[in-house]
Design a protein around this motif. Structure first.
Motif, short mmCIF file in Angstrom:
data_model
loop_
_atom_site.label_atom_id
_atom_site.label_comp_id
_atom_site.label_asym_id
_atom_site.label_seq_id
_atom_site.Cartn_x
_atom_site.Cartn_y
_atom_site.Cartn_z
N HIS A 1 0.80 -1.23 0.00
CA HIS A 1 0.00 0.00 0.00
C HIS A 1 0.84 1.28 0.00
CE1 HIS A 1 -3.65 -2.26 0.57
NE2 HIS A 1 -3.11 -2.87 1.61
N ASP A 2 2.15 1.17 0.23
CA ASP A 2 3.00 2.36 0.36
C ASP A 2 3.84 2.60 -0.88
OD1 ASP A 2 2.01 2.32 2.92
OD2 ASP A 2 3.95 2.20 3.91
N THR A 3 4.04 3.87 -1.16
CA THR A 3 4.98 4.30 -2.19
C THR A 3 5.81 5.41 -1.57
OG1 THR A 3 3.38 3.89 -3.95
CG2 THR A 3 5.24 5.29 -4.50
N ILE A 4 7.11 5.32 -1.74
CA ILE A 4 7.99 6.39 -1.27
C ILE A 4 8.49 7.14 -2.49
CG2 ILE A 4 10.10 7.00 -0.03
CD1 ILE A 4 9.72 4.50 1.67
N TRP A 5 8.23 8.44 -2.50
CA TRP A 5 8.66 9.30 -3.60
C TRP A 5 9.92 10.04 -3.19
CZ3 TRP A 5 6.90 8.70 -8.27
CH2 TRP A 5 5.65 8.10 -8.44
N LEU A 6 10.96 9.90 -4.02
CA LEU A 6 12.20 10.64 -3.82
C LEU A 6 12.15 11.90 -4.66
CD1 LEU A 6 14.78 7.73 -4.29
CD2 LEU A 6 13.74 8.53 -2.15
N MET A 7 12.59 13.00 -4.10
CA MET A 7 12.76 14.24 -4.83
C MET A 7 14.26 14.47 -4.92
SD MET A 7 11.41 18.01 -3.80
CE MET A 7 11.04 19.20 -5.07
N GLN A 8 14.79 14.43 -6.15
CA GLN A 8 16.23 14.50 -6.34
C GLN A 8 16.59 15.51 -7.41
OE1 GLN A 8 18.00 10.25 -5.69
NE2 GLN A 8 16.45 10.10 -7.27
N MET B 1 0.75 6.29 1.66
CA MET B 1 0.02 5.03 1.80
C MET B 1 -1.37 5.25 1.22
SD MET B 1 -1.20 2.89 5.15
CE MET B 1 -2.55 3.99 5.55
N GLN B 2 -1.78 4.33 0.37
CA GLN B 2 -3.10 4.46 -0.22
C GLN B 2 -3.86 3.15 -0.15
OE1 GLN B 2 -3.23 6.76 -3.73
NE2 GLN B 2 -5.29 6.13 -4.29
N VAL B 3 -5.10 3.24 0.32
CA VAL B 3 -6.01 2.11 0.34
C VAL B 3 -7.33 2.62 -0.24
CG1 VAL B 3 -7.21 0.41 1.76
CG2 VAL B 3 -4.88 1.13 2.37
N LEU C 1 -0.46 10.59 4.02
CA LEU C 1 0.95 11.00 3.97
C LEU C 1 1.58 10.54 5.28
CD1 LEU C 1 3.02 12.50 2.25
CD2 LEU C 1 2.36 14.59 3.44
N GLN C 2 2.33 9.45 5.20
CA GLN C 2 2.90 8.83 6.40
C GLN C 2 4.15 9.55 6.90
OE1 GLN C 2 0.24 6.98 7.04
NE2 GLN C 2 1.42 5.16 7.50
N ASN C 3 4.92 10.08 5.98
CA ASN C 3 6.17 10.76 6.34
C ASN C 3 6.52 11.71 5.21
OD1 ASN C 3 8.40 11.45 7.85
ND2 ASN C 3 9.56 9.61 7.38
N PHE C 4 7.21 12.81 5.56
CA PHE C 4 7.51 13.84 4.58
C PHE C 4 8.68 14.66 5.12
CE2 PHE C 4 6.98 18.02 2.71
CZ PHE C 4 6.50 17.79 1.44
N ALA D 1 -7.44 8.27 -5.36
CA ALA D 1 -7.78 8.81 -4.04
C ALA D 1 -8.62 10.07 -4.18
CB ALA D 1 -6.51 9.12 -3.26
N SER D 2 -9.57 10.23 -3.29
CA SER D 2 -10.37 11.44 -3.27
C SER D 2 -10.00 12.34 -2.09
CB SER D 2 -11.86 11.10 -3.21
OG SER D 2 -12.14 10.33 -2.06
N SER D 3 -9.27 11.78 -1.11
CA SER D 3 -8.85 12.54 0.06
C SER D 3 -7.44 12.14 0.45
CB SER D 3 -9.76 12.25 1.26
OG SER D 3 -11.08 12.57 0.97
N LEU D 4 -6.71 13.10 0.99
CA LEU D 4 -5.36 12.86 1.49
C LEU D 4 -5.32 13.32 2.94
CD1 LEU D 4 -2.39 12.02 1.09
CD2 LEU D 4 -1.97 14.30 0.12
#
Length: 148
Positions: free
Chosen positions: A40-47, A59-61, A67-70, A98-101
């Motif tokens: 369910h999780d994706t970690i996005w790197l900004m580089q 995390m999306q279900v 938004l678990q961590n930022f 997703a309709s809500s974050l």
């Protein structure tokens, strides 16, 4: 110009080190590895080139995303990168249905609270004494939500 890519398991230690340079409340490499192993999780790197500017754990279900961590690395804060990363995460969540974050943030983190408010998040609740401080005291978590 920053690039956004999905993190891989081999990025876990790099993520933990970069976040530890930026906040006293950083995830460790095991936490990142666990998130990377989750379906369910994706970690996005900004580089930029090979420099890690920041990251976001999404995390999306079904139609809810969290938004678990930022974080934005301490060397790159105050440059508008947090807004760019947050917009990317919101767009990705929307594209995945997703309709809500949702997110939670320490009540004392005024910079993050301002970022989230500018991005359309509103407070819907508080978790009293949720976060443990290094001195043993407790801090409230502000729960926020944005419609996508």
């Amino acid at each position: 110009m920053a690039d956004f890519t999905r993190a891989k398991l081999e990025d876990a230690q790099r993520l933990a080190s970069a976040e530890a340079d930026s906040t006293p409340h950083a995830w460790n490499s095991s936490m990142y590895a666990g998130s990377l192993a989750s379906e369910h999780d994706t970690i996005w790197l900004m580089q930029q080139d090979t420099v890690l500017l920041g990251a976001a754990v999404l995390m999306q279900v079904l139609d809810e995303a969290h938004l678990q961590n930022f974080f934005i690395h301490a060397n790159h804060q105050g440059q508008g990168l947090g807004g760019q990363l947050l917009r990317h995460v919101q767009q990705q969540a929307r594209q995945q249905g997703a309709s809500s974050l949702f997110l939670e943030v320490r009540a004392s983190n005024s910079i993050a609270l301002q970022l989230y408010q500018r991005a359309g998040f509103t407070q819907y609740s508080t978790r009293k004494a949720y976060y443990r401080q290094p001195d043993g005291s407790r801090e409230d978590a502000i729960l926020m939500k944005a419609e996508l």
